[in-house]
Write a protein that holds these residues in place. Structure first.
Motif, short mmCIF file in Angstrom:
data_model
loop_
_atom_site.label_atom_id
_atom_site.label_comp_id
_atom_site.label_asym_id
_atom_site.label_seq_id
_atom_site.Cartn_x
_atom_site.Cartn_y
_atom_site.Cartn_z
N VAL A 159 38.44 84.35 30.63
CA VAL A 159 39.11 84.03 29.37
C VAL A 159 40.62 84.15 29.56
O VAL A 159 41.13 85.20 29.98
CB VAL A 159 38.63 84.96 28.24
N LEU A 160 41.33 83.09 29.26
CA LEU A 160 42.79 83.06 29.38
C LEU A 160 43.47 83.33 28.05
O LEU A 160 44.61 83.80 28.01
CB LEU A 160 43.25 81.70 29.92
N GLN A 161 42.77 83.03 26.96
CA GLN A 161 43.35 83.19 25.62
C GLN A 161 42.23 83.28 24.61
O GLN A 161 41.25 82.52 24.68
CB GLN A 161 44.25 81.99 25.31
N GLY A 162 42.34 84.21 23.66
CA GLY A 162 41.38 84.29 22.58
C GLY A 162 40.15 85.14 22.90
O GLY A 162 40.14 85.93 23.85
N THR A 163 39.12 84.93 22.09
CA THR A 163 37.86 85.66 22.22
C THR A 163 36.72 84.66 22.36
O THR A 163 36.63 83.70 21.60
CB THR A 163 37.61 86.56 20.98
N LEU A 175 33.62 88.28 25.19
CA LEU A 175 34.71 88.50 26.14
C LEU A 175 36.05 88.35 25.43
O LEU A 175 36.21 87.49 24.57
CB LEU A 175 34.65 87.48 27.28
N LYS A 176 37.00 89.18 25.83
CA LYS A 176 38.37 89.06 25.33
C LYS A 176 39.26 88.54 26.45
O LYS A 176 38.80 88.36 27.58
CB LYS A 176 38.86 90.41 24.81
N THR A 177 40.52 88.30 26.16
CA THR A 177 41.46 87.77 27.14
C THR A 177 41.47 88.62 28.41
O THR A 177 41.52 89.85 28.34
CB THR A 177 42.88 87.72 26.55
N LYS A 196 39.33 83.25 15.57
CA LYS A 196 39.78 82.37 14.49
C LYS A 196 40.76 81.30 14.98
O LYS A 196 40.98 80.30 14.30
CB LYS A 196 40.44 83.20 13.38
N GLY A 197 41.38 81.52 16.15
CA GLY A 197 42.30 80.53 16.70
C GLY A 197 41.69 79.86 17.92
O GLY A 197 40.52 80.06 18.25
N ASP A 198 42.48 79.03 18.60
CA ASP A 198 42.01 78.38 19.81
C ASP A 198 41.72 79.41 20.90
O ASP A 198 42.39 80.45 20.99
CB ASP A 198 43.05 77.38 20.34
N ALA A 199 40.73 79.11 21.72
CA ALA A 199 40.41 79.94 22.89
C ALA A 199 40.51 79.05 24.12
O ALA A 199 40.22 77.85 24.08
CB ALA A 199 39.02 80.53 22.77
N LYS A 200 40.95 79.65 25.23
CA LYS A 200 41.09 78.90 26.47
C LYS A 200 40.50 79.73 27.61
O LYS A 200 40.66 80.97 27.64
CB LYS A 200 42.56 78.58 26.74
N ALA A 201 39.85 79.04 28.56
CA ALA A 201 39.21 79.77 29.66
C ALA A 201 39.17 78.91 30.92
O ALA A 201 39.25 77.68 30.85
CB ALA A 201 37.79 80.19 29.27
N LEU A 202 39.09 79.57 32.06
CA LEU A 202 38.86 78.91 33.34
C LEU A 202 37.36 78.97 33.63
O LEU A 202 36.79 80.08 33.68
CB LEU A 202 39.64 79.61 34.46
N LEU A 203 36.73 77.82 33.83
CA LEU A 203 35.29 77.76 34.08
C LEU A 203 35.06 77.23 35.49
O LEU A 203 35.48 76.13 35.83
CB LEU A 203 34.62 76.84 33.06
#
Length: 208
Positions: A159-163, A175-177, A196-203
């Motif tokens: 996770v790069l950003q968000g939950t 998972l959290k940032t 509640k906001g955008d989430a970003k992750a490396l998959l």
């Protein structure tokens, strides 16, 4: 009386003759890699190309892995389905560049509008179906839900950003940032935005 030279016969050359570049056989083209590259560029799955070309999925998989050579008839059906000529399929490929740079507009993007997700395909085409990595962006309420991949496939999500909530085979983890989840992906699985906001992750996907 014959001379000593004539009895010994002709002298052998001091060094073996060299072959001209045109006399050596060129390496055959990697048809399987070509087919896989063309298929991936067109966002076609193995099933898509199998149905379009009338070639069994198992045979197509063998061809793409260079485990089997297609007959001219099979190659013709595949090129028709891919929208290229046989000449293009068998054309010799240029040597790869020492450093290849892809700009932001060269990166394929998959949008799941209804599911509120976006996947940017960072992995190179030639590794598709083997080892893949993506940048996953999930809008609030967004989810990437997947069926089981081939046996032995695993995914690694950072996770790069968000939950984010990861679910695999009915078990869910939040998972959290900066958290990383590693899980089996040969079962039904999902990645959901739990914030509640955008989430970003490396998959990262490692196929079985």
């Amino acid at each position: 009386m014959a001379s000593t030279a004539s009895r010994r016969g002709p002298r052998a050359p001091s060094s073996p003759p060299t072959m001209s570049p045109t006399s050596a056989l060129a390496a055959p083209p990697r048809v399987g890699e070509q087919i896989q590259r063309l298929r991936t560029e067109r966002n076609m799955t193995l099933d898509d190309l199998s149905r379009s070309a009338g070639v069994s999925k198992s045979m197509l998989s063998e061809i793409e892995r260079d485990k089997a050579n297609p007959t001219i008839a099979v190659a013709w059906r595949l090129t028709n389905a891919l929208g290229v000529s046989l000449d293009q399929l068998f054309a010799a490929q240029k040597a790869p560049e020492t450093i290849s740079v892809a700009g932001p507009h060269d990166i394929p993007t998959l949008d799941g509008h209804d599911a509120k997700y976006q996947l940017r395909v960072w992995g190179p085409i030639e590794l598709a179906g083997k080892f893949e990595w993506y940048e996953l962006t999930l809008q609030a309420g967004g989810a990437l839900v997947s069926n089981a991949h081939e046996p032995g496939t695993r995914e690694h999500l950072t996770v790069l950003q968000g939950t984010v909530e990861v679910e695999a085979n009915g078990i869910a983890k939040r998972l959290k940032t900066a958290d990383t989840a590693r899980y089996v992906a040969d079962v039904p699985h999902a990645i959901r935005n739990a914030g509640k906001g955008d989430a970003k992750a490396l998959l990262v996907v490692i196929h079985g």
